[in-house]
Motif scaffolding. Structure first.
Motif, mmCIF file in Angstrom:
data_model
loop_
_atom_site.group_PDB
_atom_site.id
_atom_site.type_symbol
_atom_site.label_atom_id
_atom_site.label_comp_id
_atom_site.label_asym_id
_atom_site.label_seq_id
_atom_site.Cartn_x
_atom_site.Cartn_y
_atom_site.Cartn_z
ATOM 1 N N ILE A 1 2.987 6.456 -2.864
ATOM 2 C CA ILE A 1 4.155 7.171 -3.389
ATOM 3 C C ILE A 1 4.077 7.291 -4.910
ATOM 4 N N SER A 2 3.580 6.243 -5.581
ATOM 5 C CA SER A 2 3.447 6.322 -7.039
ATOM 6 C C SER A 2 2.435 7.391 -7.441
ATOM 7 N N GLN A 3 1.383 7.542 -6.643
ATOM 8 C CA GLN A 3 0.399 8.583 -6.921
ATOM 9 C C GLN A 3 0.932 9.974 -6.604
ATOM 10 N N ALA B 1 -0.960 6.573 6.205
ATOM 11 C CA ALA B 1 -1.654 6.002 7.364
ATOM 12 C C ALA B 1 -3.007 5.409 6.965
ATOM 13 N N ILE B 2 -3.791 6.171 6.203
ATOM 14 C CA ILE B 2 -5.107 5.692 5.779
ATOM 15 C C ILE B 2 -4.975 4.474 4.876
ATOM 16 N N SER B 3 -4.025 4.495 3.967
ATOM 17 C CA SER B 3 -3.861 3.409 3.004
ATOM 18 C C SER B 3 -3.406 2.118 3.678
ATOM 19 N N MET C 1 0.376 6.648 13.574
ATOM 20 C CA MET C 1 -0.433 5.583 12.983
ATOM 21 C C MET C 1 0.396 4.709 12.058
ATOM 22 N N ILE C 2 1.254 5.334 11.249
ATOM 23 C CA ILE C 2 2.109 4.572 10.331
ATOM 24 C C ILE C 2 3.016 3.628 11.112
ATOM 25 N N PRO D 1 0.819 -1.229 0.000
ATOM 26 C CA PRO D 1 0.000 0.000 0.000
ATOM 27 C C PRO D 1 0.844 1.267 0.000
ATOM 28 N N MET D 2 2.009 1.219 0.634
ATOM 29 C CA MET D 2 2.846 2.417 0.710
ATOM 30 C C MET D 2 3.374 2.812 -0.668
#
Length: 222
Positions: A75-77, A119-121, A203-204, A70-71
């Motif tokens: 980062i790609s976005q 954090a959300i992802s 959170m991360i 997910p991280m």
């Protein structure tokens, strides 16, 4: 193509708000900034929700930290978001909106949004492993969140009884932060943005620890 997407989205809302509703001025730039920032949010969370499930075969064969999947989507976005800033810059030039020294806060706002989305992802990706139908619900949640955030509307126009919609929405402060440094030449709300960033970092850290402790559960559920 990457830069065209936020432009097309902004043009749709430009037609509705500026042409149909007859409101213009800086609102055109306001809409573009909101669209670019929101597209990063929407694409990151949507893609992250499928990031672990999509690579089931690789995860079962190679021992990789599951939090990476997910991280990397977020980062790609971020790269796409940078292209979107080019569109924002062109609108600033087109409508003769000068840059101010407050532009130095732009990296700070970007980093806060990056931590927030990571954090959300991470949370959404983990839940998606065990609740496969979350993807169907997620689209509706993001749409509600979109309309509850000042992407296409101005928070200052909310009636007092609905002020809480903006006050308790982290994306409101992030979006306003971009507009402050890019449009208005104001210092963003450093205190609130710092709180969002610090909470997101906590959170991360907690979620990465939780991922590492429960990798066997993730592999078993895939």
């Amino acid at each position: 193509m990457v830069a065209i997407r936020p432009l097309l989205g902004a043009l749709v809302y430009y037609f509705l708000v500026v042409i149909v509703m007859g409101r213009g001025g800086k609102l055109r730039v306001y809409l573009v900034i909101g669209q670019v920032a929101w597209r990063w949010t929407n694409a990151s969370i949507n893609n992250s929700s499928r990031s672990i499930i999509q690579y089931t075969s690789i995860i079962q064969q190679v021992n990789l930290p599951k939090a990476i999947f997910p991280m990397t989507r977020v980062i790609s976005q971020l790269i796409n978001f940078v292209f979107g800033l080019v569109v924002v810059g062109s609108f600033l030039l087109l409508f003769s909106i000068p840059l101010h020294w407050e532009i130095v806060y732009l990296p700070f706002v970007i980093i806060v949004q990056l931590f927030f989305l990571l954090a959300i992802s991470l949370l959404v990706a983990y839940i998606s492993v065990f609740i496969r139908d979350i993807g169907n619900i997620l689209g509706h949640i993001l749409r509600i969140w979109f309309y509850a955030s000042p992407v296409i509307w101005e928070g200052s126009r909310l009636p007092d009884q609905y002020y809480w919609i903006e006050a308790f929405n982290p994306m409101s402060y992030i979006l306003n932060g971009y507009r402050d440094v890019l449009m208005y030449g104001n210092t963003p709300n450093i205190k609130i943005l710092m709180i969002i960033g610090i909470v997101s970092m906590c959170m991360i850290s907690g979620l990465i620890y939780y991922y590492n402790r429960n990798e066997h559960k993730i592999i078993k559920a895939l």
